[in-house]
Every structure is written in structure tokens, then in C-alpha cells.
Design a protein around this motif. Structure first.
Motif, PDB file in Angstrom:
ATOM      1  N   PHE A  42      -1.083  -0.891   6.143  1.00 28.03           N
ATOM      2  CA  PHE A  42      -1.171   0.559   6.075  1.00 28.03           C
ATOM      3  C   PHE A  42      -0.204   1.136   5.062  1.00 28.03           C
ATOM      4  N   GLY A  43      -0.586   2.280   4.504  1.00 29.80           N
ATOM      5  CA  GLY A  43       0.339   3.105   3.738  1.00 29.80           C
ATOM      6  C   GLY A  43       1.156   3.962   4.686  1.00 29.80           C
ATOM      7  N   THR A  44       2.037   4.757   4.102  1.00 31.25           N
ATOM      8  CA  THR A  44       2.953   5.572   4.908  1.00 31.25           C
ATOM      9  C   THR A  44       2.329   6.878   5.380  1.00 31.25           C
ATOM     10  N   LEU A  84      -4.786  -5.304   8.850  1.00 27.23           N
ATOM     11  CA  LEU A  84      -4.739  -4.125   7.997  1.00 27.23           C
ATOM     12  C   LEU A  84      -3.297  -3.858   7.578  1.00 27.23           C
ATOM     13  N   VAL A  86       0.866  -1.175   0.000  1.00 31.34           N
ATOM     14  CA  VAL A  86       0.000   0.000   0.000  1.00 31.34           C
ATOM     15  C   VAL A  86       0.902   1.224   0.000  1.00 31.34           C
ATOM     16  N   PHE A 106      -4.060   8.038   6.653  1.00 31.72           N
ATOM     17  CA  PHE A 106      -3.525   6.737   6.266  1.00 31.72           C
ATOM     18  C   PHE A 106      -4.562   5.968   5.469  1.00 31.72           C
ATOM     19  N   SER A 117      -7.248  -4.592   3.580  1.00 31.37           N
ATOM     20  CA  SER A 117      -7.202  -5.969   4.067  1.00 31.37           C
ATOM     21  C   SER A 117      -7.602  -6.907   2.934  1.00 31.37           C
TER      22      SER A 117
END
Lengths: 112, 116
Positions: free
Chosen positions: A102-104, A100, A4, A89, A93
Motif C-alpha cells: 500500500f501507499g500512504t 498488497l 508505492v 490508497f 501486487s
């Protein structure tokens, strides 16, 4: 592991205008996507989500768009307000799992 | 509005010591999670817990980590022998429905763990 990605670390928008935050993903098994907002020293706060069977979900000022063919989603905030200033963010999923990814994050600043 | 709570907000410990981070999930939620965020990095999944057992864990969640739901309300994360690299924000989360349904996970405010 960059499943992601949020390629814009920051975004600055004037109050009243539209904020568009972008997110790309690589895993075609992802079937549920979420946006969270985070203030410093707080936990992520759930904003809005979308299932892969939809291409749009709207909740008040927040709209999430999903483009599965491009593996891209975006969060639109309109009109933007100074209280929206936070880190956003994107998370995803996959089928059969509820963890989950997550992106940065993208730091949004809404100025008057 | 119900929320996830975590204690302590900040924990400082010496390397090699054991720490227990505590969480009270939202009362009608059935699925519980721990995530962590090392400073400047993304939020990472550690473990999920359902029906009194671990349902999934990440590579980070090695033998030094354990989780427990000792009573009907608390959910704990134990690190047996802390390392410098365990320094991070640890977030607890919970949700009513796991995979296959709406997976909106609600996060607590976090515990900042500092290992010296």
C-alpha cells in the motif's frame, strides 16, 4: 520500504469537478494495481483495479490510468461528490505473490 | 452484498497477554489475509493463507503470530504474547482468486488492538 508512494497527503476539490489522485511505484515486478477508499474506523473498500497489460480501466465515475514507463498511475473521479471525501490508497501486487503493498494514502475532501 | 466481518471491533489487553482476533471471510473466497495499520502509518501485509496453510508472510509475522482456520468459516490471528508495538488496527481480507488472477481483496472493518 517505499515501493508505492502517494506524494500528496491531501487534496481538496469542489463538487462536480474532477479529482485526480496520483501514485508512483518503484518495483517493475508489480503487475496489478488497485485503488481503495477508506473512511475513518472502517476497512479499505475496493474501488477499481488495473492489470499491467492495460493502460486504462473505467468504472462509472472512476477511471484508473497506468503509465508503465513512468511507473505511475492515477485515479480520476468525475464528477466528484461530497460522499467521495475519504482517504484513498493505491496498492500493488507483484507477479507470483498476492500480498498488497500500500501507499500512504491521500485524503480527498470534496466541498460543495 | 457479502462482506468480511471481524470481531471484536476493539480489543484492549495487557502486555504479555495472548489475543485472538477473529474474521469471517466472504463465503466463496479461498484466499485469506491479515494486514495491520499502526496509527499514522501505511497498511502493511502480515500473512496470506490458502488451502489451510500459510502461503506467504512478512518479516512482521514472527513466532509470536499464528493463523488458523479452525472451521469452514472462521479465520483467526493469534498473538501469543502481545507487545506495546502490536497496538494497531488489524484488517482481515479475502479474495476468490490469488496471484495470477484478479487480485481484488475485500477487507473487513478491522479490529483495533490496544496493548497497555
Amino acid at each position: 520500504d517505499q515501493q508505492v508512494k502517494q506524494n500528496s497527503p491531501s487534496l481538496s476539490v469542489q463538487e462536480g469537478r474532477i479529482s485526480i489522485l496520483n501514485c508512483d511505484y518503484t518495483n517493475s515486478m508489480f503487475d496489478y494495481f488497485l485503488w481503495y477508499k477508506k473512511y475513518p474506523a472502517e476497512g479499505p473498500t475496493f474501488l477499481i483495479s488495473i492489470s499491467s497489460i492495460k493502460d486504462k480501466n473505467e468504472d462509472g465515475r472512476f477511471t484508473v490510468f497506468l503509465n508503465k514507463s513512468a511507473k505511475h498511475l492515477s485515479l480520476h473521479i468525475v464528477p466528484s461528490q461530497p460522499g467521495d471525501s475519504a482517504v484513498y490508497f493505491c496498492a500493488a501486487s507483484a507477479m507470483g505473490t498476492d500480498k498488497l503493498i500500500f501507499g500512504t494514502g491521500t485524503r480527498l475532501q470534496v466541498f460543495p | 452484498e457479502p462482506e468480511v466481518t471481524q470481531t471484536p471491533s476493539h480489543q484492549v489487553t495487557q502486555m504479555g497477554q495472548e489475543v485472538i482476533l477473529r474474521c469471517v471471510p466472504i463465503s466463496n473466497h479461498l484466499y485469506f489475509y491479515w494486514y495491520r495499520q499502526i496509527l499514522g502509518q501505511k497498511v502493511e501485509f502480515l500473512v496470506s493463507f490458502y488451502n489451510n496453510e500459510i502461503s506467504e508472510k512478512s518479516e512482521i509475522f514472527d513466532d509470536q503470530f499464528s493463523v488458523e482456520r479452525p472451521d469452514g468459516s472462521n479465520f483467526t490471528l493469534k498473538i501469543r504474547s502481545t507487545k506495546l508495538e502490536d497496538s494497531a488496527m488489524y484488517f482481515c481480507a479475502s479474495t476468490r482468486v490469488g496471484s495470477g488472477g484478479s487480485n481484488e481483496q475485500f477487507f473487513g472493518p478491522g479490529t483495533r488492538l490496544t496493548v497497555l
